[in-house]
Design a protein around this motif. Structure first.
Motif, PDB file in Angstrom:
ATOM      1  N   PRO A  59     -15.116  11.195  36.560  1.00  0.00           N
ATOM      2  CA  PRO A  59     -16.027  10.494  35.637  1.00  0.00           C
ATOM      3  C   PRO A  59     -16.755   9.333  36.306  1.00  0.00           C
ATOM      4  O   PRO A  59     -17.921   9.071  36.005  1.00  0.00           O
ATOM      5  N   SER A  92     -20.917   4.081  30.373  1.00  0.00           N
ATOM      6  CA  SER A  92     -19.452   3.971  30.275  1.00  0.00           C
ATOM      7  C   SER A  92     -18.914   4.458  28.927  1.00  0.00           C
ATOM      8  O   SER A  92     -17.969   5.257  28.889  1.00  0.00           O
ATOM      9  N   ILE A  96     -16.468   7.997  28.359  1.00  0.00           N
ATOM     10  CA  ILE A  96     -15.190   8.008  27.637  1.00  0.00           C
ATOM     11  C   ILE A  96     -15.212   9.070  26.549  1.00  0.00           C
ATOM     12  O   ILE A  96     -14.274   9.857  26.394  1.00  0.00           O
ATOM     13  N   TYR A  99     -15.479  12.957  28.231  1.00  0.00           N
ATOM     14  CA  TYR A  99     -14.300  13.485  28.905  1.00  0.00           C
ATOM     15  C   TYR A  99     -13.081  13.512  27.990  1.00  0.00           C
ATOM     16  O   TYR A  99     -12.328  14.489  27.961  1.00  0.00           O
ATOM     17  N   MET A 100     -12.873  12.446  27.250  1.00  0.00           N
ATOM     18  CA  MET A 100     -11.671  12.363  26.434  1.00  0.00           C
ATOM     19  C   MET A 100     -11.674  13.384  25.301  1.00  0.00           C
ATOM     20  O   MET A 100     -10.682  14.082  25.072  1.00  0.00           O
ATOM     21  N   GLU A 133      -5.423  10.844  28.736  1.00  0.00           N
ATOM     22  CA  GLU A 133      -6.862  10.608  28.872  1.00  0.00           C
ATOM     23  C   GLU A 133      -7.231   9.147  28.640  1.00  0.00           C
ATOM     24  O   GLU A 133      -8.201   8.653  29.219  1.00  0.00           O
ATOM     25  N   SER A 137      -9.302   7.394  31.469  1.00  0.00           N
ATOM     26  CA  SER A 137     -10.610   6.800  31.150  1.00  0.00           C
ATOM     27  C   SER A 137     -10.630   5.310  31.492  1.00  0.00           C
ATOM     28  O   SER A 137     -11.628   4.798  32.027  1.00  0.00           O
ATOM     29  N   SER A 140     -10.956   4.942  35.181  1.00  0.00           N
ATOM     30  CA  SER A 140     -12.296   5.355  35.628  1.00  0.00           C
ATOM     31  C   SER A 140     -13.318   4.250  35.395  1.00  0.00           C
ATOM     32  O   SER A 140     -14.132   3.943  36.274  1.00  0.00           O
TER      33      SER A 140
END
Length: 276
Positions: A59, A92, A96, A99-100, A133, A137, A140
């Motif tokens: 990410p 940002s 989140i 991907y999450m 996650e 996150s 990341s």
């Protein structure tokens, strides 16, 4: 002597079993979640620090590549004087969410065989993936801002409270979408592909690429129904004083809570019928 050792070993085993039975339901639940999280990290990331590093860096690379494209194209900065800060502060929250919510949906698909163990419930598999996650996150985003700072961008928020608030809102919204995705994908497996379209619409209307205030008034009225747009405004308000004063945090909380509630109710009452 062997008989004594065998007896002592059996006694120790009995004591461990009695201690396990004495555990409360909450302790057992926490043990199951911890074991699932460790298993998830080992199977997905190869059980090594480097494997998990790739999961954290992917990410991060997503944000940095888009930021680099902005910098190479020499696009004018809509707010402030740093295109890096503008891109990072807007992307940002989206990273989140993207991907999450997607990884939470993939969790039950990849670990469905674990549900046949009596100690493991479907919700345990979903929640363990959500916790993994959240950690991924968070790391990341930290890595993104660290790299941006090393490149000379001033990424220290002027309002740390607003920045932390935006990150928590991002996680809450992502979890709400994630629970809803898990529920729908169990009934409609094609949802894993269909959801890409709504996520892209949310992305392009959230203000991550352009400032939403520059949109025509007719479009802006509809864009305000995008929860991510309000989260992006809160995030940017931490770096640009006076910006994002009209962000509706309560709207984000209501939508996120409604998505989470509908997803959790579906997981509790509807999904078991499909599993059986």
């Amino acid at each position: 002597m062997e008989w004594v050792e065998h007896a002592s070993g059996a006694s120790a085993e009995r004591e461990r079993w009695m201690a396990y039975q004495a555990k409360s339901a909450v302790e057992v639940q926490l043990d199951v979640l911890g074991a699932l999280m460790v298993r998830d990290m080992r199977t997905r990331f190869g059980g090594t620090m480097w494997g998990y590093g790739i999961a954290v860096g992917w990410p991060c690379a997503h944000i940095l590549v888009i930021t680099a494209i902005y910098a190479v194209m020499k696009k004018p900065t809509p707010i402030g004087d740093s295109i890096v800060l503008f891109a990072v502060s807007g992307l940002s929250p989206y990273i989140i969410l993207n991907y999450m919510s997607r990884k939470m949906m993939e969790g039950p698909m990849m670990n469905k065989q674990l549900i046949y163990f009596p100690q493991v419930k479907f919700f345990d598999v979903v929640m363990s993936r959500a916790l993994v996650e959240i950690c991924t996150s968070s790391l990341s985003i930290f890595l993104v801002f660290f790299i941006a700072a090393c490149c000379g961008a001033h990424v220290v928020p002027r309002d740390p409270y607003a920045f932390c608030e935006s990150m928590l809102l991002s996680l809450f919204f992502a979890m709400g979408v994630g629970f809803f995705n898990v529920f729908i994908s169990q009934m409609l497996p094609q949802w894993m592909v269909i959801i890409i379209v709504p996520i892209l619409i949310i992305y392009f209307t959230s203000g991550t690429v352009i400032v939403v205030e520059s949109m025509p008034a007719v479009i802006y009225e509809y864009v305000q129904w995008n929860p991510l747009m309000h989260i992006v405004k809160v995030c940017r308000s931490a770096f640009y004083p006076g910006y994002g004063a009209d962000a509706d945090i309560m709207f984000v909380l209501i939508v996120s809570g409604a998505l989470a509630l509908s997803g959790l109710l579906g997981i509790r009452f509807v999904v078991p019928r499909f599993l059986n």
